[in-house]
Motif scaffolding. Structure first.
Motif, PDB file in Angstrom:
ATOM      1  N   GLN A   1      40.222  14.898  72.712  1.00  0.00           N
ATOM      2  CA  GLN A   1      39.173  14.955  72.991  1.00  0.00           C
ATOM      3  C   GLN A   1      38.844  15.893  72.746  1.00  0.00           C
ATOM      4  OE1 GLN A   1      36.689  12.683  74.728  1.00  0.00           O
ATOM      5  NE2 GLN A   1      38.367  10.815  74.844  1.00  0.00           N
ATOM      6  N   SER A   2      39.615  16.782  72.786  1.00  0.00           N
ATOM      7  CA  SER A   2      38.987  18.764  72.143  1.00  0.00           C
ATOM      8  C   SER A   2      39.183  17.957  70.373  1.00  0.00           C
ATOM      9  CB  SER A   2      40.203  19.043  71.785  1.00  0.00           C
ATOM     10  OG  SER A   2      40.224  19.902  73.406  1.00  0.00           O
ATOM     11  N   LYS A   3      40.485  17.693  69.293  1.00  0.00           N
ATOM     12  CA  LYS A   3      39.492  17.077  68.442  1.00  0.00           C
ATOM     13  C   LYS A   3      38.842  16.234  67.785  1.00  0.00           C
ATOM     14  CE  LYS A   3      42.842  14.744  64.640  1.00  0.00           C
ATOM     15  NZ  LYS A   3      41.928  13.527  64.000  1.00  0.00           N
ATOM     16  N   LYS A   4      38.595  15.647  69.121  1.00  0.00           N
ATOM     17  CA  LYS A   4      37.095  15.038  68.360  1.00  0.00           C
ATOM     18  C   LYS A   4      36.123  16.368  68.964  1.00  0.00           C
ATOM     19  CE  LYS A   4      34.335  11.413  70.233  1.00  0.00           C
ATOM     20  NZ  LYS A   4      33.973  10.819  71.419  1.00  0.00           N
ATOM     21  N   LEU A   5      35.835  17.118  69.641  1.00  0.00           N
ATOM     22  CA  LEU A   5      35.170  17.993  70.024  1.00  0.00           C
ATOM     23  C   LEU A   5      34.983  19.507  69.019  1.00  0.00           C
ATOM     24  CD1 LEU A   5      32.458  19.328  71.707  1.00  0.00           C
ATOM     25  CD2 LEU A   5      33.827  19.569  73.238  1.00  0.00           C
TER      26      LEU A   5
END
Ligand SMILES: Cc1ncc(COP(=O)(O)O)c(C=O)c1O
Length: 435
Positions: free
Chosen positions: A12-16
């Motif tokens: 999720q952090s990668k996506k954000l």
């Protein structure tokens, strides 16, 4: 590979971060918050822990850039602020908390007789320089190699090598021509450089912060005091990191050296809110006094929409008045610092590893350098950046976060436990075993 586990756990952090890059330059709001391959995004925090949006927990040694002396969401501060939110969060008028906080700082820090509040350490440093120039009628400012005082043009020089280049594009020669670069922890060098110069002030961090948590030699600070007296220049301590951390009276109490002006930030706002301030000798600070100097052209200026806002000042007052009463907090955090410094250095030494731990009190940094740094030059010379980044990633893989990726600066808070330090020691040992 170091960092693999971090990547697996943080989709999720990668996506954000991918999204953030479309809206924020480099995807971040402050370049030092970036690390490879992408930063995690926090969603909540408590004590010594933060959680990211994928639900991973980390033991946090960054502690909000070192502001969170008591850990995240320290309840007396949070409760006071909840109450203040119901009363008046932003005033734009005078209010009691600015008076209380000013009185509190003056009680705790011997050299401070009057103080003004700002919203950041950068602003406070900027205004202190202006005031020093106004008071002395001189222009030149001495600042040290590796010293970080925030992004104010005149001080954004010689932060990292090459020291002669401005720390950012867009800073004019004009803004820097009155800044004199001085060597840290080298009194003879300072004497040589300033010979014949008319300095308004010397600004110094009593413990080099961003430069690698390198304490001053006591004789160095004493020597600067004498030098400033001889030259009729002001000595400014930047205690944005060390203030209220190394002792209730800051580094100046510990070193027994009294500056003319002190710059504060971070802990001054209770740790949770934007804060800054500068204070010192009455005769100097009075140059800001509109009652004494009625003509604005005959006094120095400081101000700001959110300066001394009720949230920050009440939070600051709540925390500082407690710190003054509870000296055991300092024994506790300094003890953890001592334990970590000794154990980590032992691990490195046992393996003959080129790594050194610097610091003082609740601050320590790990340097992958052949010699123990005594200034920012030796902290950079032959530094093994790859090793530093691998260590950073290994810590992340093991649920420990410490900034920055090229030089790990650890801030200990009162919410850290001895077991947290044990875990850090074990994870570091594991890193050495894997190298
Ligand atoms: C010693 C020192 N001075 C000044 C500053 C600037 O403070 P701020 O980031 O609040 O502008 C910092 C920030 O880290 C600092 O460490």
């Amino acid at each position: 590979m170091f960092g693999d586990r971090y990547i697996q756990r943080t989709p999720q952090s990668k996506k954000l971060f991918e999204e953030a890059k479309n809206y924020l330059p480099g995807g971040v709001s402050y370049v030092i918050r970036f690390f490879e391959p992408y930063p995690f995004y926090v969603s909540k925090a408590e004590g010594q822990k933060v959680w990211d949006i994928d639900g991973n927990a980390y033991t946090d040694y960054w502690m909000g850039h070192g502001a969170l002396l008591m850990g995240h969401r320290y309840s007396p501060v949070i409760e006071a602020i909840k109450d203040q939110l119901d009363l008046i969060p932003h005033a734009g008028f005078s209010h009691e908390w600015e008076v209380k906080l000013a009185k509190q700082v003056i009680k705790m820090v011997d050299s401070v007789e009057l103080i003004r509040f700002t919203n950041s350490g950068t602003e406070a440093a900027m205004y202190s320089i202006r005031l020093a120039r106004a008071y002395t009628g001189k222009k030149l400012i001495g600042k040290f190699e590796g010293g970080w005082h925030g992004g104010y043009d005149a001080l954004h020089l010689a932060v990292s090598p090459p020291y002669e280049l401005p720390g950012s594009l867009g800073i004019t020669e004009g803004a820097l021509k009155d800044t004199v670069i001085l060597p840290y922890n080298d009194l003879d060098g300072v004497h040589r450089i300033i010979k014949g110069l008319e300095l308004a002030a010397i600004i110094v961090e009593p413990v080099l912060g961003a430069g690698g948590f390198i304490p001053s030699d006591p004789e160095f600070l004493k020597g600067l005091r004498e030098l400033c007296d001889e030259m009729d220049a002001l000595l400014i301590f930047d205690e944005v990191i060390t203030g209220f951390r190394l002792s209730p009276g800051g580094a100046q109490k510990l070193y027994g050296v009294k500056p003319d002006l002190t710059v504060f930030g971070k802990i001054l706002g209770g740790g949770e809110f934007p804060a800054g301030g500068f204070g010192g000798r009455r005769d100097v600070m009075e140059l800001l006094d509109q009652l004494k100097y009625k003509d604005p052209h005959k006094r120095a200026f400081q101000g700001g929409t959110f300066a001394a806002n009720p949230i920050t000042t009440r939070a600051g007052y709540t925390l500082l008045s407690e710190l003054q009463r509870r000296s055991e907090i300092y024994n506790y955090i300094n003890g953890l610092g001592e334990k970590a410094r000794n154990a980590l250095q032992r691990i490195f030494d046992e393996r003959g590893f080129n790594a050194h731990v610097t610091g003082i009190g609740s601050l320590f940094a790990v340097h992958f350098t052949p010699v123990k740094p005594k200034d920012s030059k030796t902290a950079q010379q032959k530094k093994d950046v790859n090793l530093a980044r691998s260590y950073f990633k290994h810590l992340l893989d093991n649920g420990i976060v410490v900034m920055v990726q090229d030089m790990q600066h650890f801030f200990i808070s009162s919410s850290h436990k001895s077991q947290d330090i044990d875990m850090l020691i074990d994870v570091t040992q594991d890193f050495i075993d894997k190298i």
